[in-house]
Design an enzyme around this catalytic site. Structure first.
Site, PDB file in Angstrom:
ATOM      1  N   HIS A  51      76.136  72.620 -25.483  1.00  0.00           N
ATOM      2  CA  HIS A  51      75.957  72.677 -26.786  1.00  0.00           C
ATOM      3  C   HIS A  51      76.952  71.972 -27.534  1.00  0.00           C
ATOM      4  O   HIS A  51      77.979  72.569 -28.212  1.00  0.00           O
ATOM      5  CB  HIS A  51      75.857  74.151 -27.184  1.00  0.00           C
ATOM      6  CG  HIS A  51      74.373  74.869 -26.692  1.00  0.00           C
ATOM      7  ND1 HIS A  51      74.182  76.259 -26.635  1.00  0.00           N
ATOM      8  CD2 HIS A  51      73.240  74.049 -26.689  1.00  0.00           C
ATOM      9  CE1 HIS A  51      73.092  76.178 -26.272  1.00  0.00           C
ATOM     10  NE2 HIS A  51      72.349  75.159 -26.320  1.00  0.00           N
ATOM     11  N   CYS A 106      75.134  75.823 -14.566  1.00  0.00           N
ATOM     12  CA  CYS A 106      76.461  76.186 -14.246  1.00  0.00           C
ATOM     13  C   CYS A 106      76.407  77.211 -13.177  1.00  0.00           C
ATOM     14  O   CYS A 106      75.749  78.207 -13.274  1.00  0.00           O
ATOM     15  CB  CYS A 106      77.408  76.840 -15.343  1.00  0.00           C
ATOM     16  SG  CYS A 106      78.887  77.640 -14.884  1.00  0.00           S
ATOM     17  N   HIS A 134      68.730  82.493 -27.047  1.00  0.00           N
ATOM     18  CA  HIS A 134      69.697  81.598 -26.372  1.00  0.00           C
ATOM     19  C   HIS A 134      69.130  81.000 -25.252  1.00  0.00           C
ATOM     20  O   HIS A 134      68.403  81.737 -24.290  1.00  0.00           O
ATOM     21  CB  HIS A 134      70.796  82.323 -26.236  1.00  0.00           C
ATOM     22  CG  HIS A 134      71.958  81.227 -25.818  1.00  0.00           C
ATOM     23  ND1 HIS A 134      72.256  80.815 -24.423  1.00  0.00           N
ATOM     24  CD2 HIS A 134      72.890  80.770 -26.748  1.00  0.00           C
ATOM     25  CE1 HIS A 134      73.082  79.875 -24.507  1.00  0.00           C
ATOM     26  NE2 HIS A 134      73.624  79.832 -25.540  1.00  0.00           N
ATOM     27  N   GLU A 136      70.396  80.467 -22.352  1.00  0.00           N
ATOM     28  CA  GLU A 136      70.455  80.893 -21.174  1.00  0.00           C
ATOM     29  C   GLU A 136      69.901  82.202 -20.992  1.00  0.00           C
ATOM     30  O   GLU A 136      69.411  82.727 -19.836  1.00  0.00           O
ATOM     31  CB  GLU A 136      72.030  81.307 -21.008  1.00  0.00           C
ATOM     32  CG  GLU A 136      72.572  81.757 -19.896  1.00  0.00           C
ATOM     33  CD  GLU A 136      74.022  82.371 -19.910  1.00  0.00           C
ATOM     34  OE1 GLU A 136      75.008  81.752 -20.616  1.00  0.00           O
ATOM     35  OE2 GLU A 136      74.383  83.466 -19.044  1.00  0.00           O
ATOM     36  N   THR A 174      76.624  84.929 -20.185  1.00  0.00           N
ATOM     37  CA  THR A 174      78.167  84.522 -19.897  1.00  0.00           C
ATOM     38  C   THR A 174      78.909  84.051 -20.912  1.00  0.00           C
ATOM     39  O   THR A 174      80.133  84.240 -20.791  1.00  0.00           O
ATOM     40  CB  THR A 174      77.952  83.243 -18.930  1.00  0.00           C
ATOM     41  OG1 THR A 174      77.428  82.093 -19.623  1.00  0.00           O
ATOM     42  CG2 THR A 174      77.159  83.325 -17.440  1.00  0.00           C
ATOM     43  N   CYS A 204      81.865  84.780 -18.395  1.00  0.00           N
ATOM     44  CA  CYS A 204      82.722  83.937 -17.424  1.00  0.00           C
ATOM     45  C   CYS A 204      84.208  83.913 -17.859  1.00  0.00           C
ATOM     46  O   CYS A 204      84.598  84.302 -18.935  1.00  0.00           O
ATOM     47  CB  CYS A 204      82.032  82.553 -17.430  1.00  0.00           C
ATOM     48  SG  CYS A 204      82.731  81.703 -18.886  1.00  0.00           S
ATOM     49  N   ASN A 234      79.640  80.452 -27.362  1.00  0.00           N
ATOM     50  CA  ASN A 234      81.138  80.782 -27.141  1.00  0.00           C
ATOM     51  C   ASN A 234      81.862  80.484 -28.136  1.00  0.00           C
ATOM     52  O   ASN A 234      82.804  81.244 -28.439  1.00  0.00           O
ATOM     53  CB  ASN A 234      81.425  80.374 -25.655  1.00  0.00           C
ATOM     54  CG  ASN A 234      81.920  79.033 -25.488  1.00  0.00           C
ATOM     55  OD1 ASN A 234      83.150  78.521 -26.019  1.00  0.00           O
ATOM     56  ND2 ASN A 234      81.124  78.134 -25.340  1.00  0.00           N
TER      57      ASN A 234
HETATM   58  S1  SF4 Z   1      81.077  78.672 -20.599  1.00  0.00           S
HETATM   59 FE1  SF4 Z   1      81.157  79.628 -18.625  1.00  0.00          FE
HETATM   60  S2  SF4 Z   1      79.268  79.973 -17.800  1.00  0.00           S
HETATM   61 FE2  SF4 Z   1      78.940  78.537 -19.644  1.00  0.00          FE
HETATM   62  S3  SF4 Z   1      79.280  76.415 -18.565  1.00  0.00           S
HETATM   63 FE3  SF4 Z   1      81.161  77.090 -18.771  1.00  0.00          FE
HETATM   64  S4  SF4 Z   1      82.078  78.088 -17.135  1.00  0.00           S
HETATM   65 FE4  SF4 Z   1      79.924  78.016 -17.105  1.00  0.00          FE
END
Ligand code: SF4
Length: 330
Positions: A51, A106, A134, A136, A174, A204, A234
């Protein structure tokens, strides 16, 4: 020498470390580049590989074509799945459409998929904490749609029902806020005291590390800037975490050009970080922009070392163009 007041202190930038690219994003972006090198353009990619607007635009210029669905890709081509992961039904769509696939999910998302499959096999109700819609969450839910219920934050807990309170487990997306997720888990535990936790953290390492670093600098900065795209979970969480940790003002920007000079009014210390899908060149541009406005003094705030790397998707070691051509012949 007298004590410096906030107004007499030199302007400075606190630069978070770690920030930017995580191992999963790095792997996914390199996978598209390698696929283009190895098999030639076009390489179709289902959804944004990560993203980030800049990354997507750069890969488009090199010959990647981003599509919403595998069904849009003409037969006999190669389609790559993004770092966010896909549901098994998407693998089937690609096979039905006679496409060769490269899976850049991932490995830390794959881990959550495997947990979902295992708990579903044991007939658990799975409460998946995550944000509705989302990618994921859609991918993980697709692994066991009959067993998974989405819980979108603590306020959603009241609506959750399960079949058997002694067989309930929670998993999560994650890239969530660690603190908010624990609030949701506490509320779920109150409702379902026998709730089981995942075998290891689903949020993560990269998400956690970036939140810890931003918390560390948020209390010392009057303004926090997070470089990241508006659809990057994130990155959005980092802005929220900065505000919760005491930053009076925090903003998400894709590029330095999006920063509003008015944000700097009365600001001595700017905190700066970037989401897990952001190349550092974009942070460097923000540093230059700030330096031109008197914030040339940069101090690194380091809270962790990161050395994790993932090997490239195994499909990049095969001749996928030949495989795709064979699929069309069959
Ligand atoms: S944010 Fe975490 S789960 Fe997402 S791609 Fe990166 S390491 Fe992988």
């Amino acid at each position: 020498m007298g004590r410096m007041t906030a107004t007499s202190r030199p302007k400075r930038v606190l630069l978070a470390a770690p920030r930017g690219y995580c191992a999963g994003v790095d792997r996914a972006v390199i996978a598209v580049e390698k696929a283009l090198e190895q098999y030639g353009a076009p390489i179709y990619v289902r959804h944004e590989i990560v993203h980030n607007k800049y990354v997507v635009q750069t890969l488009e210029k090199k010959g990647a074509i981003f599509v919403d669905q595998a069904t849009e890709v003409p037969p006999g081509n190669i389609v790559m799945f993004s770092a966010h992961g896909v549901a098994p039904s998407v693998h089937k769509e690609a096979a039905d459409g006679k496409l060769a696939t490269i899976d850049a999910t991932c490995p830390l998302v794959t881990k959550v998929h495997k947990e979902a499959v295992r708990f579903a096999k044991e007939d658990f109700d799975i409460l998946l904490i995550g944000h509705e819609g989302h990618e994921e969450v859609i991918g993980t839910s697709g692994e066991a749609p009959d067993h998974i219920t989405l819980v979108d934050g603590p306020e959603d807990v009241a609506n959750v029902t399960v079949r058997d309170e002694s067989k309930v487990v929670w998993l999560s997306q994650t890239t969530l806020s660690v603190d908010e997720t624990m609030e949701t888990v506490d509320a779920l535990k109150e409702k379902f005291p026998q709730l089981i936790s995942p075998p290891s953290d689903d949020i993560c390492y990269a998400t956690q590390n970036r939140q810890i670093a931003i918390k560390e600098l948020a209390g010392q900065a009057e303004l926090v800037i997070v470089v990241g795209s508006k659809n990057s979970s994130n990155s959005i969480r980092m802005v929220e975490v900065a505000k919760q940790a005491g930053a009076p003002d925090a903003h998400l920007v894709d590029f330095a050009s999006e920063i509003d000079e008015a944000w700097l009014e009365g600001v001595t210390t700017v905190g700066l970080s970037s989401g897990a899908s952001v190349p550092d060149v974009l942070v460097e541009e923000v540093l230059e922009w700030l330096s031109a406005r008197g914030y040339g003094d940069v101090e690194i705030v380091k809270t962790a070392d990161e050395s994790l790397t993932f090997s490239l998707p195994k499909e990049l070691r095969r001749d996928l163009r030949a495989e795709a051509a064979e699929l069309v012949k069959e």
